[in-house]
Design a protein around this motif. Structure first.
Motif, short mmCIF file in Angstrom:
data_model
loop_
_atom_site.label_atom_id
_atom_site.label_comp_id
_atom_site.label_asym_id
_atom_site.label_seq_id
_atom_site.Cartn_x
_atom_site.Cartn_y
_atom_site.Cartn_z
N GLU A 184 2.55 -78.89 -5.93
CA GLU A 184 1.46 -79.08 -6.89
C GLU A 184 1.84 -78.67 -8.31
OE1 GLU A 184 1.19 -77.19 -4.14
OE2 GLU A 184 0.18 -78.62 -2.82
N MET A 185 2.68 -77.65 -8.46
CA MET A 185 3.06 -77.11 -9.77
C MET A 185 1.83 -76.77 -10.60
SD MET A 185 6.45 -77.27 -9.80
CE MET A 185 7.19 -77.56 -11.40
N ASP A 186 0.83 -76.17 -9.95
CA ASP A 186 -0.46 -75.98 -10.62
C ASP A 186 -0.71 -74.53 -11.02
OD1 ASP A 186 -0.61 -75.05 -8.04
OD2 ASP A 186 -2.54 -75.96 -7.57
N GLU A 187 0.25 -73.63 -10.78
CA GLU A 187 0.08 -72.24 -11.15
C GLU A 187 1.31 -71.77 -11.92
OE1 GLU A 187 -1.66 -69.54 -7.97
OE2 GLU A 187 -0.83 -71.17 -6.77
N ARG A 188 1.09 -70.78 -12.78
CA ARG A 188 2.20 -70.17 -13.50
C ARG A 188 2.32 -68.70 -13.10
NH1 ARG A 188 3.91 -73.06 -18.54
NH2 ARG A 188 2.64 -74.94 -18.75
N TYR A 189 3.53 -68.19 -13.19
CA TYR A 189 3.75 -66.78 -12.84
C TYR A 189 3.17 -65.86 -13.90
CZ TYR A 189 6.93 -68.21 -9.12
OH TYR A 189 7.46 -68.76 -7.97
N SER A 190 2.47 -64.85 -13.43
CA SER A 190 1.87 -63.85 -14.31
C SER A 190 2.82 -62.66 -14.45
CB SER A 190 0.55 -63.37 -13.73
OG SER A 190 0.78 -62.65 -12.51
N ALA A 191 2.46 -61.75 -15.36
CA ALA A 191 3.25 -60.52 -15.49
C ALA A 191 3.24 -59.75 -14.17
CB ALA A 191 2.70 -59.67 -16.63
N LYS A 192 2.11 -59.76 -13.47
CA LYS A 192 2.04 -59.04 -12.20
C LYS A 192 2.97 -59.67 -11.16
CE LYS A 192 -1.13 -57.26 -8.69
NZ LYS A 192 -2.53 -57.12 -8.25
N ASP A 193 3.07 -60.99 -11.13
CA ASP A 193 4.00 -61.66 -10.22
C ASP A 193 5.43 -61.20 -10.49
OD1 ASP A 193 2.05 -63.30 -8.93
OD2 ASP A 193 2.15 -64.73 -10.59
#
Length: 411
Positions: free
Chosen positions: A260-269
């Motif tokens: 899907e490529m519908d999420e981006r990595y956050s600082a927490k990730d």
């Protein structure tokens, strides 16, 4: 100059925690003014290594001011870039040296990738139309010798590979072994490793035994983030006793590679991947990355298709994850004789002076498996680094009322 001492690095007799940033496109995309601004920022944050692709990054952003640095004479530029590898561009390598001189001013160690995967035959990237620049084998030794002789005065770490796999029945093995031999012949004291494609451990066995440390990447696959800790765990099980570094954790703001490529990595990730890597055995160090820094992206520039656009580098340079990862260096560099352990299903690093436990979500933590008495249990909220003192009864650290991940410090 860096040295290896068992599973850690040393510099001037002191433990050196390899804290790097990925700035793959530095030599081709960054102006000297921006370069100084960038280095000043990362140095102030505690970084001590910058990873750079010596040659042009195949998936870098375009260059807005029109200045295109080419490492070799360009034979064709019909969208594929074909070089004459017998004709190095002196201007390009002079420019690269000027950038390394600035790094030296800031006491930052270059991590130089000599051969990115698109320059090597049969690697994964050659199935992609925009990836070209295959280097003929007969040019490898000359190029590597020239680069090492130029750059050795800046005391770099060399990576003979970049983002690569290691195909069997391929000339790729000859490329890597030749590059290694040439580096050691011309800069014998330098540390040499290989930057492996994401989620992989396989390296040609006769190459692995030569490497001064193991560089892997947990990478950007949404379903492969467990490799941040499973890879060092696997290598320890095999008896690997040199430093390990996760040299490419998931990039902050990078899309999570999936269907899907519908999420981006956050600082927490990024925090989670990095802490779990280090506590599982990669306590040689870790490398941060921001989606916008590695490709050095300016708003309005083009970027290879396939996943959403990066941030403008001005914004990416201020992502909070960079300081989150720098904090790992501060909390682990003084551990005496660190040993990775599992503690109530959590990743922990046990030293003679203290033990660190990463808690990704608030929960009770059973500390009864620890074979030493501790007088204090402290918790650090990794989102804001506020300090808490959890209730401890019968070696059970009670759950904190926090929404963020936190670090338990037992001493």
């Amino acid at each position: 100059m860096l040295k290896v001492n068992n599973r850690r690095f040393e510099k001037d007799g002191k433990t050196f925690f390899y804290l790097a940033d990925t700035c793959w496109s530095a030599f081709t995309n960054i102006s000297m003014n921006d370069w100084r601004h960038y280095l000043k920022k990362r140095k102030a944050q505690g970084y001590n290594v910058i990873q750079i692709n010596v040659l042009r990054q195949w998936d870098a952003s375009t260059i807005s001011d029109g200045k295109v640095w080419e490492p070799f004479e360009l034979v064709s530029n019909d969208g594929t870039r074909v070089y004459d590898y017998s004709k190095p561009n002196e201007e390009y390598f002079n420019h690269a040296e000027e950038m390394l001189k600035v790094m030296e001013e800031y006491d930052l160690t270059p991590g130089l990738i000599l051969l990115w995967c698109n320059y090597i035959p049969d690697t994964w990237v050659h199935g992609m139309a925009q990836a070209t620049n295959l280097m003929p084998y007969e040019n490898v030794a000359g190029y590597v010798e020239m680069a090492v002789k130029r750059f050795k005065k800046y005391h770099p770490i060399y990576f003979i590979s970049g983002d690569t796999d290691f195909p069997e029945e391929s000339k790729a093995k000859d490329y890597y072994l030749t590059a290694y031999d040439v580096v050691k012949a011309n800069d014998a004291e330098a540390l040499v490793s290989a930057h492996i494609a994401g989620e992989h451990t396989d390296v040609y066995p006769d190459l692995l035994e030569k490497l001064d440390f193991f560089s892997y990447q947990s990478g950007h696959g949404r379903d492969g983030q467990q490799t941040s800790y499973s890879i060092p765990k696997e290598m320890l099980k095999k008896g690997f006793n040199k430093p390990m570094v996760d040299t490419e954790v998931c990039y902050e703001f990078m899309p999570k590679f999936s269907r899907e490529m519908d999420e981006r990595y956050s600082a927490k990730d990024v925090r989670k991947s990095s802490w779990q890597a280090v506590l599982a055995g990669a306590f040689g160090g870790v490398t941060y990355g921001a989606h916008g820094i590695w490709s050095w992206h300016n708003s309005g520039e083009t970027f290879p298709p396939g996943y959403p656009y990066p941030a403008d580098f001005h914004d990416a340079l201020n992502f909070s994850g960079a300081m989150d990862i720098a904090y790992i260096k501060e909390k682990t560099k003084d551990l005496i004789n660190p040993q990775p352990v599992e503690l109530d299903g959590l990743k922990a690093l046990k030293g003679q002076n203290k033990t660190l436990v990463y808690v990704p979500a608030a929960r009770d933590v059973d500390l009864s498996d620890l074979d030493f008495d501790f007088s204090q249990v402290k918790a650090v909220n990794l989102e804001n680094r506020r300090i808490y003192f959890p209730e401890v009864a019968d070696k059970l650290a009670k759950k904190l009322d926090l929404a963020d991940d936190y670090l338990l410090i037992l001493a």
